[in-house]
Design a protein around this motif. Structure first.
Motif, PDB file in Angstrom:
ATOM      1  N   ALA A   1      37.629 -12.172 -10.490  1.00  0.00           N
ATOM      2  CA  ALA A   1      38.463 -12.928  -9.551  1.00  0.00           C
ATOM      3  C   ALA A   1      38.956 -12.011  -8.441  1.00  0.00           C
ATOM      4  CB  ALA A   1      39.643 -13.573 -10.277  1.00  0.00           C
ATOM      5  N   GLY A   2      39.425 -10.821  -8.807  1.00  0.00           N
ATOM      6  CA  GLY A   2      39.910  -9.881  -7.797  1.00  0.00           C
ATOM      7  C   GLY A   2      38.869  -9.561  -6.755  1.00  0.00           C
ATOM      8  N   LYS A   3      37.653  -9.308  -7.203  1.00  0.00           N
ATOM      9  CA  LYS A   3      36.563  -8.984  -6.270  1.00  0.00           C
ATOM     10  C   LYS A   3      36.237 -10.185  -5.374  1.00  0.00           C
ATOM     11  CE  LYS A   3      33.459  -5.955  -7.460  1.00  0.00           C
ATOM     12  NZ  LYS A   3      33.658  -4.891  -6.517  1.00  0.00           N
ATOM     13  N   LEU A   4      36.216 -11.389  -5.958  1.00  0.00           N
ATOM     14  CA  LEU A   4      35.961 -12.590  -5.167  1.00  0.00           C
ATOM     15  C   LEU A   4      37.028 -12.747  -4.085  1.00  0.00           C
ATOM     16  CD1 LEU A   4      34.698 -15.350  -4.493  1.00  0.00           C
ATOM     17  CD2 LEU A   4      36.093 -16.316  -6.335  1.00  0.00           C
ATOM     18  N   TYR A   5      38.281 -12.621  -4.463  1.00  0.00           N
ATOM     19  CA  TYR A   5      39.363 -12.797  -3.494  1.00  0.00           C
ATOM     20  C   TYR A   5      39.291 -11.742  -2.394  1.00  0.00           C
ATOM     21  CZ  TYR A   5      41.123 -15.734  -7.306  1.00  0.00           C
ATOM     22  OH  TYR A   5      41.257 -16.677  -8.298  1.00  0.00           O
ATOM     23  N   GLU A   6      38.946 -10.510  -2.762  1.00  0.00           N
ATOM     24  CA  GLU A   6      38.800  -9.446  -1.760  1.00  0.00           C
ATOM     25  C   GLU A   6      37.696  -9.776  -0.763  1.00  0.00           C
ATOM     26  OE1 GLU A   6      38.211  -5.661  -3.641  1.00  0.00           O
ATOM     27  OE2 GLU A   6      40.221  -5.668  -4.520  1.00  0.00           O
ATOM     28  N   THR A   7      36.567 -10.316  -1.244  1.00  0.00           N
ATOM     29  CA  THR A   7      35.464 -10.630  -0.330  1.00  0.00           C
ATOM     30  C   THR A   7      35.856 -11.715   0.665  1.00  0.00           C
ATOM     31  OG1 THR A   7      34.433 -12.306  -1.752  1.00  0.00           O
ATOM     32  CG2 THR A   7      33.698 -10.027  -2.043  1.00  0.00           C
ATOM     33  N   LEU A   8      36.862 -12.522   0.315  1.00  0.00           N
ATOM     34  CA  LEU A   8      37.320 -13.579   1.213  1.00  0.00           C
ATOM     35  C   LEU A   8      38.491 -13.144   2.083  1.00  0.00           C
ATOM     36  CD1 LEU A   8      36.954 -16.563  -1.256  1.00  0.00           C
ATOM     37  CD2 LEU A   8      35.501 -16.034   0.709  1.00  0.00           C
ATOM     38  N   GLY A   9      38.892 -11.878   1.959  1.00  0.00           N
ATOM     39  CA  GLY A   9      39.935 -11.336   2.824  1.00  0.00           C
ATOM     40  C   GLY A   9      41.324 -11.262   2.221  1.00  0.00           C
ATOM     41  N   PHE A  10      41.485 -11.621   0.960  1.00  0.00           N
ATOM     42  CA  PHE A  10      42.794 -11.524   0.313  1.00  0.00           C
ATOM     43  C   PHE A  10      43.096 -10.059   0.007  1.00  0.00           C
ATOM     44  CE2 PHE A  10      41.806 -15.948  -0.527  1.00  0.00           C
ATOM     45  CZ  PHE A  10      43.035 -16.585  -0.495  1.00  0.00           C
ATOM     46  N   LYS A  11      44.264  -9.600   0.435  1.00  0.00           N
ATOM     47  CA  LYS A  11      44.705  -8.225   0.213  1.00  0.00           C
ATOM     48  C   LYS A  11      45.804  -8.210  -0.836  1.00  0.00           C
ATOM     49  CE  LYS A  11      42.401  -6.791   3.904  1.00  0.00           C
ATOM     50  NZ  LYS A  11      41.004  -6.757   3.711  1.00  0.00           N
TER      51      LYS A  11
END
Length: 141
Positions: free
Chosen positions: A113-123
C-alpha cells in the motif's frame, strides 16, 4: 455502492494473511457510513465484475483535509492494477470537488500500500506511526 450491490460488496475479502492490515470487513464500513457524516462508499468494478471497495470523505476535517479511510481489493483480484486505477479515478473526482489535501493511511506492515500511494504522489506526513498507521498526504493544488 447501491441497494443493488451492497450485499455483494459484503462478500469481498482480503487474503487471510492480510487481515492484520485490513481487519474491518466491508459490512463494518457500510454500518459506519450510516452514522458518520460525509462518508461515501464506492464499489470498484473491472468491466462488470466487482473487484473492490473504497470509502472516502466528502467533507473535510478541522484542518481542511479530505480522508480516504478505506481501500480494499478482493483477494481474487489483487495485483492487477485495480487499486491504482480506483485511486487515480478517486483523486481526480476529489480534485474536481476542490479537495486541496487528500489524506490516506496504511499499516506499517503493508509496504505494498505504501509503495502504491507513493507512486500516486502521496508523501509521508511524518516518520511517526499515528494510531497504528503511516499517514500520507497528497497536495492537489
Amino acid at each position: 455502492m447501491s441497494i443493488e450491490n451492497w450485499y455483494e460488496c459484503t462478500q469481498l475479502k482480503v487474503k487471510p494473511e492480510q487481515l492484520n492490515v485490513f481487519p474491518a470487513p466491508v459490512v463494518y464500513w457500510i454500518a459506519e457510513s450510516k452514522y458518520v457524516d460525509g462518508f461515501t462508499l464506492r464499489a470498484i468494478y473491472s468491466k462488470e465484475i466487482l473487484v473492490g471497495f473504497l470509502v472516502f470523505c466528502t467533507t473535510p476535517d478541522q484542518d481542511d483535509n479530505y480522508w480516504i479511510p478505506a481501500l480494499m481489493i478482493d483477494e481474487k483480484h489483487q495485483g492487477k492494477g485495480h487499486g491504482k486505477a480506483a485511486l487515480e479515478a478517486l483523486i481526480q473526482l476529489m480534485s474536481m470537488s476542490h479537495c486541496k489535501r487528500i489524506m490516506i493511511g496504511h499499516r506499517p506492515d503493508n509496504p505494498i500500500a505504501g509503495k502504491l500511494y507513493e507512486t500516486l504522489g502521496f508523501k509521508k506526513v511524518s516518520e511517526e506511526v499515528i494510531d497504528g498507521e503511516i499517514i500520507r498526504v497528497l497536495e492537489t493544488v
